[in-house]
Scaffold this active site. Structure first.
Site, PDB file in Angstrom:
ATOM      1  CG  HIS A 260     -48.968 -20.076 -73.056  1.00 45.52           C
ATOM      2  ND1 HIS A 260     -50.204 -20.035 -73.653  1.00 45.52           N
ATOM      3  CD2 HIS A 260     -48.068 -19.905 -74.044  1.00 45.52           C
ATOM      4  CE1 HIS A 260     -50.068 -19.867 -74.952  1.00 45.52           C
ATOM      5  NE2 HIS A 260     -48.777 -19.782 -75.218  1.00 45.52           N
ATOM      6  CG  HIS A 302     -50.543 -14.688 -79.118  1.00 41.75           C
ATOM      7  ND1 HIS A 302     -51.429 -15.048 -80.118  1.00 41.75           N
ATOM      8  CD2 HIS A 302     -49.663 -15.710 -79.011  1.00 41.75           C
ATOM      9  CE1 HIS A 302     -51.097 -16.239 -80.582  1.00 41.75           C
ATOM     10  NE2 HIS A 302     -50.037 -16.667 -79.924  1.00 41.75           N
TER      11      HIS A 302
END
Length: 502
Positions: A260, A302
Site C-alpha cells: 500500500h 495520496h
C-alpha cells in the site's frame, strides 16, 4: 568476565538462501551505523548487521565508520579525540546520532540478530567482543582488513570466527592460510558489472578444500545478488538486505502481496524509494494514487493537499509540475530522504517495468483515459489493475480499454451480486470487516480474484485473514506478513523475530 562461549560451528552451514548481512544496517534507507538503520535492517529480514566500531577518547566503543567527524558533523575532529558524550551530542545535532556499541549489542540480543563486527582498531574489537559476550550474542563474525590484524585477533583468543577482507587483485586463499582466517571475504564490488563471475567453480573448490566459508562484498545490483544467492556462500552483505531473501508468492500457497503506497514503513509513501524497496524485496504489487497537476501532468500523491507528506501546503490540483519539483516529499518521513520528490506517474511506471514489478493504480483526481494510456503504453495489461471511487471513471475505462483489469469493492454496493456485475471487475477487494469464507467462495465461482485489504499490524488478525486464502493481500506491513507466512510454513525462527518500531 562472562562464562558465555559462543558456538562457532554454524559458519560451516550453507544456509539457503545465504545470510543477509545488512551493510552498516539498512543503509539504503537510513543513515549508516545508526540505530534506525539497524532497526530497519531487522524489519527487512537481515540475519546479521555489519557494524563499524571505533573507540572514543574515553575508551567507549561506538558505531562509526570514518576516522573523523568531517563528513557527518563538518568538524575537523577524530572520533578518538572526543568523548562518547560529546560524540553523541555532535552527531545528534547533525541528525545522525552515533549509537554506543553496547546499545547495538543489546538490540541484537533482543532480536536474535547476528553481528558482523568491523572494528577499526584492536582495542575497539576487544571491547566490542566483550559486549557481545555480555549480551550472549550467539552469532558474530569479527572482520579483519589486514593479515596482521587477523593474526593478532586469533592470537588473543577471539571467541568468534575471524574473517579476512581481501581487496580486488589479491588471491584470498594464501592470505587466509597465512593469517589463520576462518572465513574469506572478497571485497570485489568494483570488479566491473558482474563481479559474481569471479566466484566460479574453481574458486569454491579452493574454498571447500580449505574449509573456508565465503562472505561476499556489499552488493545492490539485482542481477548480481540473484546470482550470488544461488552460490554456496555463507552470507551476502548489502545496503538492501531485503534483496537477499526475497518474498516469492509462487512458493507454496502464498498470496500476492500488494504494498500500500509502496513499502511505506521503510520509505516515504508514494515515492520512488518506497516503490523500489517493495520490488527489491520481491513483493508483487505497488499500490499508488494518481492526481493531476494544474498544468495537466499525472503525479503520484495520496492526499488532495500537500501538507501531510511534503514541504508544501495547499491543494495539489492548484500547483504546476514545476511547483511540485521545488517541494520535498521525503523529509517529513525521515531526514535521510530529504530531496525525494513527488514522482510523475510515468516515472513509477518506468521503475515497475525495469524491476519486473506490477501496479495497482488508484485514480484519485486524474483523467482516467490518460492515466490508463500512460500505464498501458509501458506495461502489459496483466501486470496492472485499476480502481477509483468514481464509478463513472471505471465504466469509462471498461468501455475504452476492455483489456484493462479493474477492481471493485463490495462495501460500495448494496449486494455482492451487484458488485460482481458492475463494470465486469476482475478483482474483488474485501476488508477485515466484510471478508467471509462464503462470499469469497462466491467470488471465486464467478471467476474473479479475491483481494483482502488490511492496513493494521495485528498478527492474529493477519493470520485470520490469510486463513481465508486471498489471491492478493493489500497491506501496510508487507515484511510482517512475509515473516508471518514464513512461520506458518514452518520457519519458526522467522516468525518469532519481534517487530521493532522504526
Amino acid at each position: 568476565m562472562t562464562a558465555f562461549q559462543p558456538d562457532r560451528s554454524w559458519i560451516h552451514d550453507t544456509p539457503r538462501p545465504p545470510l543477509a548481512i545488512a551493510h552498516r544496517g539498512a543503509s539504503a534507507y537510513a543513515f549508516d551505523n545508526t540505530l534506525r538503520a539497524f532497526r530497519l535492517a531487522h524489519e527487512l529480514g537481515a540475519d546479521m548487521w555489519e557494524v563499524d566500531v571505533r573507540l572514543t577518547a574515553d575508551g567507549v566503543p561506538v558505531a562509526f565508520h570514518d576516522a573523523d567527524l568531517k563528513a557527518v558533523c563538518g568538524r575537523d575532529l577524530g572520533v578518538g579525540d572526543v568523548t562518547a558524550a560529546a560524540l553523541a551530542e555532535l552527531t545528534a545535532a547533525a541528525g545522525r546520532p552515533a549509537p554506543l556499541f553496547a546499545d547495538i549489542a543489546a538490540l541484537a540480543a533482543r532480536t536474535g540478530t547476528g553481528i558482523y563486527l568491523d572494528a577499526k582498531e584492536g582495542e575497539a574489537a576487544t571491547r566490542a567482543v566483550g559486549l557481545l559476550l555480555e549480551n550472549r550474542v550467539e552469532r558474530a563474525i569479527v572482520g579483519a582488513n589486514t593479515s596482521d590484524y587477523c593474526a593478532s585477533l586469533l592470537a588473543a583468543g577471539c571467541p568468534y570466527p575471524v574473517s579476512i577482507l581481501v581487496g580486488l587483485g589479491s588471491d584470498p586463499f594464501p592470505i587466509a592460510e597465512g593469517c589463520g582466517a576462518q572465513i574469506v571475504h572478497p571485497c570485489w564490488e568494483r570488479a566491473g558489472a558482474r563481479p559474481d563471475m569471479l566466484l566460479d567453480a574453481a574458486f569454491f573448490a579452493r574454498a571447500h578444500e580449505r574449509g573456508l566459508p565465503v562472505v561476499t562484498w556489499h552488493e545492490e545490483r539485482m542481477e548480481v545478488v540473484e546470482a550470488l544467492v544461488k552460490m554456496p556462500v555463507l552470507g551476502i552483505c548489502s545496503d538492501q538486505p531485503e534483496m537477499v531473501a526475497r518474498y516469492k508468492s509462487a512458493d507454496g500457497p502464498r498470496p500476492e502481496i500488494v504494498c500500500h503506497r509502496g513499502a511505506c514503513k521503510i520509505a516515504p509513501e508514494n515515492t520512488r524509494s518506497a516503490a523500489r524497496a517493495a520490488w527489491s524485496a520481491g513483493f508483487d504489487f505497488v499500490e499508488l494514487d494518481v492526481r493531476e497537476t494544474a498544468d495537466g501532468h499525472l503525479v503520484v500523491h495520496h492526499d488532495s493537499t500537500l501538507d501531510r507528506t511534503t514541504s508544501g501546503t495547499g491543494d495539489l490540483a492548484g500547483r504546476t509540475l514545476a511547483d511540485l519539483a521545488d517541494l520535498d516529499a521525503g523529509v517529513r518521513s525521515d531526514p535521510f530522504f530529504a530531496g525525494e520528490r513527488v514522482p510523475r506517474l510515468d516515472e513509477i511506471v518506468d521503475l515497475a517495468f525495469a524491476a519486473g514489478g506490477r501496479l495497482y493504480v488508484e485514480l484519485k483526481q486524474a483523467d482516467p483515459v490518460r492515466t490508463v494510456e500512460t500505464v498501458l503504453k509501458r506495461m502489459a495489461g496483466e501486470d496492472v489493475f485499476f480502481w477509483s471511487a468514481n464509478a463513472d471513471w471505471l465504466h469509462l475505462i471498461r468501455k475504452r480499454f476492455p483489456q484493462a483489469l479493474l477492481m471493485a469493492r463490495p462495501q460500495d454496493f448494496d449486494t455482492l451480486g451487484a458488485c460482481l456485475a458492475a463494470f465486469e471487475a476482475d478483482i474483488i477487494e474485501f476488508n477485515r470487516g466484510n471478508a467471509t469464507a462464503t462470499d469469497i467462495e462466491t467470488v471465486r465461482k464467478a471467476g474473479k480474484k479475491v483481494m483482502i485489504a488490511y492496513m493494521g499490524s495485528d498478527a492474529s488478525e493477519m493470520e485470520r485473514l490469510l486463513a481465508l486464502e486471498p489471491d492478493l493481500f493489500n497491506v501496510n506491513e508487507p515484511f510482517q506478513v512475509a515473516r508471518l507466512l514464513a512461520g506458518l510454513e514452518g520457519d519458526r525462527g522467522a516468525a518469532s523475530k519481534p517487530s521493532l518500531p522504526v
